[in-house]
Enzyme design. Structure first.
Site, short mmCIF file in Angstrom:
data_model
loop_
_atom_site.label_atom_id
_atom_site.label_comp_id
_atom_site.label_asym_id
_atom_site.label_seq_id
_atom_site.Cartn_x
_atom_site.Cartn_y
_atom_site.Cartn_z
N ALA A 92 0.84 -1.20 0.00
CA ALA A 92 0.00 0.00 0.00
C ALA A 92 0.87 1.25 0.00
O ALA A 92 1.87 1.34 0.72
CB ALA A 92 -0.92 0.00 1.22
N SER A 142 10.56 1.89 -4.95
CA SER A 142 10.45 2.50 -6.28
C SER A 142 11.84 2.89 -6.76
O SER A 142 12.73 3.17 -5.94
CB SER A 142 9.57 3.75 -6.21
OG SER A 142 9.65 4.50 -7.41
N TYR A 155 7.55 11.98 -2.66
CA TYR A 155 7.43 10.55 -2.98
C TYR A 155 8.81 9.89 -3.00
O TYR A 155 9.01 8.82 -2.41
CB TYR A 155 6.75 10.40 -4.34
CG TYR A 155 6.60 8.97 -4.80
CD1 TYR A 155 5.64 8.14 -4.24
CD2 TYR A 155 7.40 8.45 -5.82
CE1 TYR A 155 5.49 6.82 -4.66
CE2 TYR A 155 7.26 7.15 -6.26
CZ TYR A 155 6.30 6.34 -5.67
OH TYR A 155 6.16 5.04 -6.10
N ALA A 157 11.53 10.81 -1.46
CA ALA A 157 12.06 10.74 -0.10
C ALA A 157 11.44 9.57 0.65
O ALA A 157 12.13 8.85 1.39
CB ALA A 157 11.78 12.06 0.64
#
Length: 263
Positions: A92, A142, A155, A157
């Site tokens: 998630a 990612s 995002y 970080a």
């Protein structure tokens, strides 16, 4: 067919769509038992129908990872139902977008609460049970963890923190029999770029990511499940993702120049 996950109990957060949904389907093909968590119960029920069609089984466990008590309760429900947990996938997550000079403190808190704290709580409550089964802990990161990217500073970080958490767990879990796999996808077809900073999906919005570099979600799920089966410590994919991660790690000046040129 690989049967690594035959009758294994697999908990996936963020399982109502995207990579979570397609990973559930891949595990189902190996007769896995899926515990599906997300906020949207109706969507989870649809995924469970697909899981059963593919030969798997499972249950819906509604859970908002922003609420620690719900995360703990979800694990307790799974253990009550099946008596074990073999794989936990902290999938998630979401993205907050905008230049750092424009992002609010509220935006930062929501981003880090979801992608970092929620993920860490998923690991916290799963690991004691994974130690019993000598199971697998999986964190979804990612390629953004490796490279700077304008308008996705928050995002990036958060995903750099996921990478660090994974590396720490790999030390802390040494000798326990539990593996920790951190997966860093490149561009994968999903709705993540169509969700605004308040968490609202805009299905009509155009995805700004390059279509020619985008992997289909089912293809991505296959390689992710294979990496989990092999207990890989770190797995970066797609082809462009591997290239960017390599450049970001070993040639940071070149990485900044390239990303600047790409805009």
């Amino acid at each position: 067919m690989d049967n690594t996950f035959d009758q294994k109990v697999i908990w996936i957060t963020g399982a109502s769509s995207g990579l979570g949904k397609f990973m559930a389907c891949e595990f189902a093909k190996q007769n896995g038992i899926l515990a599906l968590s997300a906020r949207r119960t109706s969507e989870l029920e649809k995924v469970l129908v697909e899981v059963k069609k593919l030969g798997g089984d499972g249950m819906v466990v509604p859970c908002d990872i922003l609420e620690e008590q719900q995360v703990e309760n979800a694990v307790m429900e799974i253990i009550k139902q099946y008596g074990r947990l073999d794989v936990a996938i902290a999938n998630a997550g979401f993205g907050i977008y905008g230049r750092i000079e424009k992002i609010t403190a509220k935006d930062w808190k929501r981003q880090l609460d979801g992608n970092v704290t929620g993920l860490a709580m998923t690991a916290k409550y799963a690991i004691p049970h994974l130690k019993i089964s000598k199971g697998r802990m999986v964190l979804i990161g990612s390629v953004a963890a490796y490279i700077p990217n304008p308008n996705t500073g928050a995002y990036g970080a958060s995903k750099a923190a996921v990478r660090s958490i994974g590396q720490t767990l790999q030390i802390e879990l040494r000798g326990s029999g539990v593996s920790c796999t951190v997966i860093h996808p490149g561009f994968v077809d999903s709705d993540i770029a169509r969700v605004d900073n308040e968490g609202i999906l805009h299905p009509e919005s155009k995805d700004p990511r390059p279509k020619n570099l985008m992997w289909p979600t089912d293809k991505a799920a296959k390689v992710m499940v294979a990496a989990i089966a092999k207990r890989r410590k770190s797995y970066v994919f797609t082809g462009h993702g591997k290239f960017l991660a390599f450049i970001g790690q070993h040639f940071p000046v070149l990485a900044r120049w390239m990303i600047g040129k790409l805009g």
